[in-house]
Design a protein around this motif. Structure first.
Motif, PDB file in Angstrom:
ATOM      1  N   THR A  42      -7.523  -2.581   9.932  1.00 31.23           N
ATOM      2  CA  THR A  42      -8.694  -1.861   9.441  1.00 31.23           C
ATOM      3  C   THR A  42      -8.693  -0.426   9.946  1.00 31.23           C
ATOM      4  O   THR A  42      -8.981   0.516   9.187  1.00 31.23           O
ATOM      5  N   ALA A  87      -7.251  -5.876  -1.525  1.00 34.41           N
ATOM      6  CA  ALA A  87      -7.180  -5.238  -0.210  1.00 34.41           C
ATOM      7  C   ALA A  87      -6.642  -6.226   0.820  1.00 34.41           C
ATOM      8  O   ALA A  87      -7.113  -7.361   0.907  1.00 34.41           O
ATOM      9  N   SER A 142      -6.404   1.581   7.864  1.00 36.24           N
ATOM     10  CA  SER A 142      -6.937   1.934   6.543  1.00 36.24           C
ATOM     11  C   SER A 142      -8.012   3.004   6.640  1.00 36.24           C
ATOM     12  O   SER A 142      -8.134   3.851   5.746  1.00 36.24           O
ATOM     13  N   ALA A 200      -3.087  -2.376   1.837  1.00 36.55           N
ATOM     14  CA  ALA A 200      -3.995  -2.016   2.935  1.00 36.55           C
ATOM     15  C   ALA A 200      -5.126  -1.130   2.416  1.00 36.55           C
ATOM     16  O   ALA A 200      -4.887  -0.121   1.744  1.00 36.55           O
ATOM     17  N   GLY A 201      -6.339  -1.520   2.739  1.00 36.68           N
ATOM     18  CA  GLY A 201      -7.493  -0.724   2.323  1.00 36.68           C
ATOM     19  C   GLY A 201      -7.773  -0.789   0.835  1.00 36.68           C
ATOM     20  O   GLY A 201      -8.658  -0.092   0.347  1.00 36.68           O
ATOM     21  N   SER A 209     -12.277   3.781   1.815  1.00 36.44           N
ATOM     22  CA  SER A 209     -11.522   2.635   1.301  1.00 36.44           C
ATOM     23  C   SER A 209     -12.412   1.799   0.402  1.00 36.44           C
ATOM     24  O   SER A 209     -13.573   1.564   0.713  1.00 36.44           O
ATOM     25  N   GLY A 221       0.788  -1.233   0.000  1.00 37.30           N
ATOM     26  CA  GLY A 221       0.000   0.000   0.000  1.00 37.30           C
ATOM     27  C   GLY A 221       0.821   1.285   0.000  1.00 37.30           C
ATOM     28  O   GLY A 221       0.509   2.240  -0.710  1.00 37.30           O
TER      29      GLY A 221
END
Lengths: 308, 308
Positions: free
Chosen positions: B282, B259, B285, B242-243, B296, B18
């Motif tokens: 989480t 993701a 993100s 991430a996200g 996201s 990410g």
């Protein structure tokens, strides 16, 4: 490029739920003529099982209050070999459906007590008792009966649902006379090992794989991976919703049905026949998204319709 | 409820992209201190391989022009056992990375001539020649080298990419001295049979599965199903963002990285160890989405952060 993977079914029957499961979750009712055109376009795209509507009391699902008006408009499709199952919650709903000539009906059960209480206002046992005459009379009339079973993996109040509990209710639905089951991951929390575990347990209890369909939700992005696990187990009936209707990823209430286009992309790639023309299906979902005033959440619809 | 499926790896190493692959696709550069905090939060969430940045010329990727400022801020993470690989396009980039003490580098190759020409301004053979001294010098300096291979499944100009062609370039990267490969489905068109076919062909050409990572994009919704197919083949290194950073599903230019949260949800469900704390990831993100000013695209992030 179709690259088949060994051990998968040669053909998958897609049970298209967008017109019923999708549109019943819309805030406002879609006009009857738009629904009819939607279903017609889905059939034109090659889908051969298109769940059309629900004969539930309009008080509970006002979005589908026009079932009596809609269903007769689809008579030519039924005559052309397109299956148009309808959901019936009880005998009153069955009466309405049979009066219009419906030959495929579905009942909607729950694997958990909490969801049965909240959604059906009954215990699981009471709901099965309610379905008993519905299934019996439908079968007497020659109709094909599908048994939806919701909350087969996780339940928002009860958490993970024990496999044995699901097997018990599944067997009970088949014992009532249901021809096939649709195992629903209603909140989308299931993962592929859980899918395999449930399917193996059903087989172990004497339920043949060819009576099992799967109905995955993409709330946690797992729907297609779970579908692959089910295909690897031999499941050849998969529920999906054109354009991913029935759960808007932007809304808190997202239910996130597996998008039919994302499914067809995978099945096409795997060389598995569906009879569906993906371009025509995508065009249908784009058309429907315009009617609903927001883009389809299906990634395949977005990718194909954003092509430059 | 973790329900393992037989034959899958017990542990998966997530290669988190990410901060590099994600942020390099942002329209505007993220402040260096935000990048540093993002990477720190990712490490705190349990990720042990966090690709940090790219030492490419700022003219080409202005979003990562602060690599010299960012990398030294992460020294304590590297000391704490977190791998922080960096992308280097050529010897000049390698010099910059080595001068800062980088001990994990990655080169970015293409399986197709068209993408090599457009992205690297070279033929595939010329790009391999460019990588040769980069990999050799990195290895001499004791660095671990990853070889990204893009367009392993489909190419926007060439269509489906023949497996033999991918195997040829993959072997060439390993022959240069790369320690591992990351097979990229850059445009997200691949499906599980194709994944299996490519992995089997690589094995057949003498490439061991433990040197292979996979890097799927979710442009057509296939990333997690493809990941499952790779896991079933024994692959235990999976790239994710991430996200879902690195591809906005709302934009025409969507690249749609898998993701990390959607991946971890599946791996947790399968009982596969990752070391990642999904709640912390989480939250990271969600925090990053606030910095970027849009939600996201990860379905798991949305589901977990919309809990009432």
């Amino acid at each position: 490029m179709a690259v088949p993977a060994p051990g998968l079914p040669a053909r998958v029957r897609i049970h298209e739920v967008g017109a019923r499961d999708g549109l019943q979750n819309e805030k406002t009712a879609v006009p009857t003529e738009v629904k009819a055109e939607f279903i017609r376009r889905l059939a034109d795209a090659g889908l051969r099982t298109v769940e059309a509507t629900s004969f539930v009391h309009p008080k509970w699902v006002p979005q589908l209050a026009d079932a009596e008006q809609l269903y007769p408009q689809l008579a030519d499709l039924a005559g052309a070999g397109v299956h148009l199952p309808v959901l019936v919650p009880n005998e009153r709903g069955l009466d309405r459906a049979l009066a219009l000539g419906a030959d495929r009906i579905a009942v909607f059960g729950s694997a958990t007590e909490t969801f049965a209480a909240r959604n059906l206002n009954r215990t699981v046992a009471e709901s099965l008792a309610m379905f008993e005459p519905v299934v019996a009379r439908a079968k007497e009339g020659g109709a094909h009966v599908r048994g939806y079973l919701s909350m087969c993996f996780g339940d928002p109040w009860e958490g993970p649902v024990p496999v044995a509990q699901v097997v018990g209710v599944a067997k009970a639905l088949l014992d009532l006379g249901c021809d096939e089951l649709s195992l629903g991951d209603t909140i989308g929390t299931g993962t592929p090992g859980h899918v395999r575990s449930l399917l193996a347990a059903l087989n172990g209890a004497g339920v043949a794989t060819d009576r099992i369909g799967v109905h995955f939700h993409d709330t946690y992005g797992q729907a297609l991976a779970n579908t692959l696990a089910a295909l690897e187990h031999g499941v050849a009936t998969v529920d999906a919703s054109a354009g991913g209707l029935g759960g808007c990823p932007y809304a808190k209430s997202a239910t996130g049905n597996l998008a039919t286009e994302d499914l067809v992309w995978m099945l096409d790639g795997l060389g598995i026949e569906t009879g569906v023309d993906l371009a025509a299906l995508t065009a249908t979902s784009v058309w429907m998204a315009e009617r609903l005033g927001r883009p389809s959440p299906s990634r395949t619809v977005r990718a194909l319709s954003h092509k430059e």
